[in-house]
Design an enzyme around this catalytic site. Structure first.
Site, mmCIF file in Angstrom:
data_model
loop_
_atom_site.group_PDB
_atom_site.id
_atom_site.type_symbol
_atom_site.label_atom_id
_atom_site.label_comp_id
_atom_site.label_asym_id
_atom_site.label_seq_id
_atom_site.Cartn_x
_atom_site.Cartn_y
_atom_site.Cartn_z
ATOM 1 N N ARG A 107 -7.601 -2.931 -13.383
ATOM 2 C CA ARG A 107 -8.291 -2.716 -12.122
ATOM 3 C C ARG A 107 -9.741 -2.265 -12.357
ATOM 4 O O ARG A 107 -10.653 -2.687 -11.641
ATOM 5 C CB ARG A 107 -7.537 -1.677 -11.279
ATOM 6 C CG ARG A 107 -6.151 -2.127 -10.882
ATOM 7 C CD ARG A 107 -5.427 -1.101 -10.047
ATOM 8 N NE ARG A 107 -6.008 -0.987 -8.707
ATOM 9 C CZ ARG A 107 -5.545 -0.163 -7.772
ATOM 10 N NH1 ARG A 107 -4.502 0.627 -8.043
ATOM 11 N NH2 ARG A 107 -6.107 -0.113 -6.587
ATOM 12 N N GLN A 142 -10.619 5.573 1.941
ATOM 13 C CA GLN A 142 -9.340 5.571 1.237
ATOM 14 C C GLN A 142 -9.439 4.751 -0.047
ATOM 15 O O GLN A 142 -8.504 4.738 -0.842
ATOM 16 C CB GLN A 142 -8.252 4.979 2.135
ATOM 17 C CG GLN A 142 -8.064 5.723 3.447
ATOM 18 C CD GLN A 142 -7.149 4.983 4.395
ATOM 19 O OE1 GLN A 142 -5.937 4.925 4.179
ATOM 20 N NE2 GLN A 142 -7.708 4.401 5.445
ATOM 21 N N HIS A 160 -8.843 9.444 -1.778
ATOM 22 C CA HIS A 160 -7.812 9.024 -2.728
ATOM 23 C C HIS A 160 -8.318 8.994 -4.166
ATOM 24 O O HIS A 160 -7.634 8.489 -5.059
ATOM 25 C CB HIS A 160 -7.251 7.653 -2.335
ATOM 26 C CG HIS A 160 -6.432 7.684 -1.093
ATOM 27 N ND1 HIS A 160 -6.102 6.554 -0.371
ATOM 28 C CD2 HIS A 160 -5.862 8.713 -0.418
ATOM 29 C CE1 HIS A 160 -5.380 6.888 0.688
ATOM 30 N NE2 HIS A 160 -5.228 8.193 0.681
ATOM 31 N N CYS A 214 -9.449 20.089 -26.785
ATOM 32 C CA CYS A 214 -8.358 19.745 -25.882
ATOM 33 C C CYS A 214 -7.566 18.536 -26.371
ATOM 34 O O CYS A 214 -6.415 18.653 -26.786
ATOM 35 C CB CYS A 214 -8.884 19.475 -24.471
ATOM 36 S SG CYS A 214 -7.546 19.138 -23.279
ATOM 37 N N THR A 252 -9.099 -0.799 7.960
ATOM 38 C CA THR A 252 -7.917 -0.020 7.616
ATOM 39 C C THR A 252 -6.775 -0.346 8.554
ATOM 40 O O THR A 252 -6.974 -0.595 9.747
ATOM 41 C CB THR A 252 -8.208 1.494 7.642
ATOM 42 O OG1 THR A 252 -7.004 2.224 7.395
ATOM 43 C CG2 THR A 252 -8.795 1.927 8.974
ATOM 44 N N GLU A 279 -7.491 -7.638 12.550
ATOM 45 C CA GLU A 279 -6.490 -7.723 13.612
ATOM 46 C C GLU A 279 -6.248 -6.344 14.200
ATOM 47 O O GLU A 279 -6.731 -5.341 13.676
ATOM 48 C CB GLU A 279 -5.183 -8.301 13.056
ATOM 49 C CG GLU A 279 -4.628 -7.511 11.879
ATOM 50 C CD GLU A 279 -3.485 -8.218 11.186
ATOM 51 O OE1 GLU A 279 -3.223 -9.384 11.532
ATOM 52 O OE2 GLU A 279 -2.849 -7.610 10.317
#
Length: 312
Positions: A107, A142, A160, A214, A252, A279
């Site tokens: 992605r 989002q 998100h 770390c 959305t 829509e």
């Protein structure tokens, strides 16, 4: 007022229509569409837009779809043989961090080749122009693709998270990361073909934390199914929703909580809400305006400079 909404997790979905009707009923769906058509007057929207001082724009996957961003939702929304909800969970990462990182590496690589579309650009240009007039525009998205940021949006709340941020599972450090590939072991991996085999990368070769001493395993800094949203970001969202005098909902589906309740809550206090979507959605009949069609076509003229604006 709004904080009760934020108890929902990002996993909770709502399929019922806000108009109290089942979304599967074509007759009742037509009713919702008709409600929207009566308020699809661009001239009226432009008059409201011209007077607004604090504008909130809520965006979802539809605004990025026109940039060619895969949504991994609905029919055909698979990566290999899995849908996003099977990979984007803490449990999936615990079971198979290599597979989950392959998915997110794919992605990330796809997004590096994508560009903002006219809807992203219109929003960014509107924010820049109105800021010179003492007016504000904030984008609550989002989406995790950072296309708003690429377009130039400054006041951005990514509820998100982002594909291009990582979080250490050991020390919790969050950092921007635009490396391609994110680690050598993922180079050439992540092919979405259903026949592709898992790379089975050892954990020690997956992305590692670079904080001193770390070396913990990194994960994508995104909100997975079953996880709650960042309370600090939600506090900022609440503040913006409380002061806005115009709200736009762009691309959305209005079914993913808690974001699905943001615009209806604004509308409930009498603030005009305009929906821009391909829509009608379960929330359409709660809004004053609805504009059907591709966001890249409908949004630019809606946000263009109004004749009453004074440009210094």
């Amino acid at each position: 007022m709004l904080m009760s909404l934020f108890q929902f997790t990002s996993r909770r979905l709502a399929s019922q229509a806000y108009c109290g009707l089942k979304a599967s009923s074509s007759k009742k769906h037509k009713f919702c569409l008709e409600m929207a058509r009566r308020s699809s007057n661009m001239a009226d929207f432009r008059e409201v837009f011209a007077k607004a001082k604090h504008i909130v724009i809520i965006t979802g996957a539809g605004v990025s779809a026109e940039s060619g961003v895969p949504t991994f939702r609905g029919a055909g929304g698979f990566w290999r043989k899995w849908q996003a909800q099977e990979l984007a969970t803490p449990e999936a990462f615990a079971r198979n961090p290599s597979r989950v990182w392959e998915f997110y590496h794919y992605r990330r690589e796809v997004m590096l080749s994508k560009h903002p579309n006219p809807a992203h650009v219109a929003i960014a240009e509107c924010e820049k122009r109105l800021s010179k007039q003492g007016r504000s525009v904030v984008v609550i998205t989002q989406n995790i693709d950072e296309l708003h940021r690429k377009a130039g949006t400054k006041h951005l709340l990514e509820i998100h998270g982002s594909l291009f941020k990582t979080r250490c599972t050991n020390c919790g450090n969050v950092a921007a990361n635009y490396k391609s590939p994110i680690c050598p072991a993922l180079a050439g991996k992540g092919a979405p073909d259903p026949e592709a085999e898992d790379a089975v990368i050892p954990v020690e070769e997956l992305p590692q934390c670079e904080e001193d001493g770390c070396n913990g395993l990194l994960r994508p800094h995104v909100v997975w199914f079953g996880e709650t949203l960042d309370p600090d970001i939600l506090t900022e969202v609440e503040k913006e929703l409380d002061i806005c005098d115009l709200c736009l909902v762009v691309g959305t589906s209005s079914v993913v909580y808690p974001a699905a309740m943001f615009a209806p809550q604004v509308s409930a206090r009498g603030v005009p809400v305009a929906e821009f979507n391909m829509e009608a959605t379960p929330a359409t009949d709660r809004f004053r305006f609805h504009f059907s069609g591709p966001c890249g076509t409908t949004l630019p003229p809606a946000l263009a400079r109004h004749e009453t604006e004074i440009i210094s």
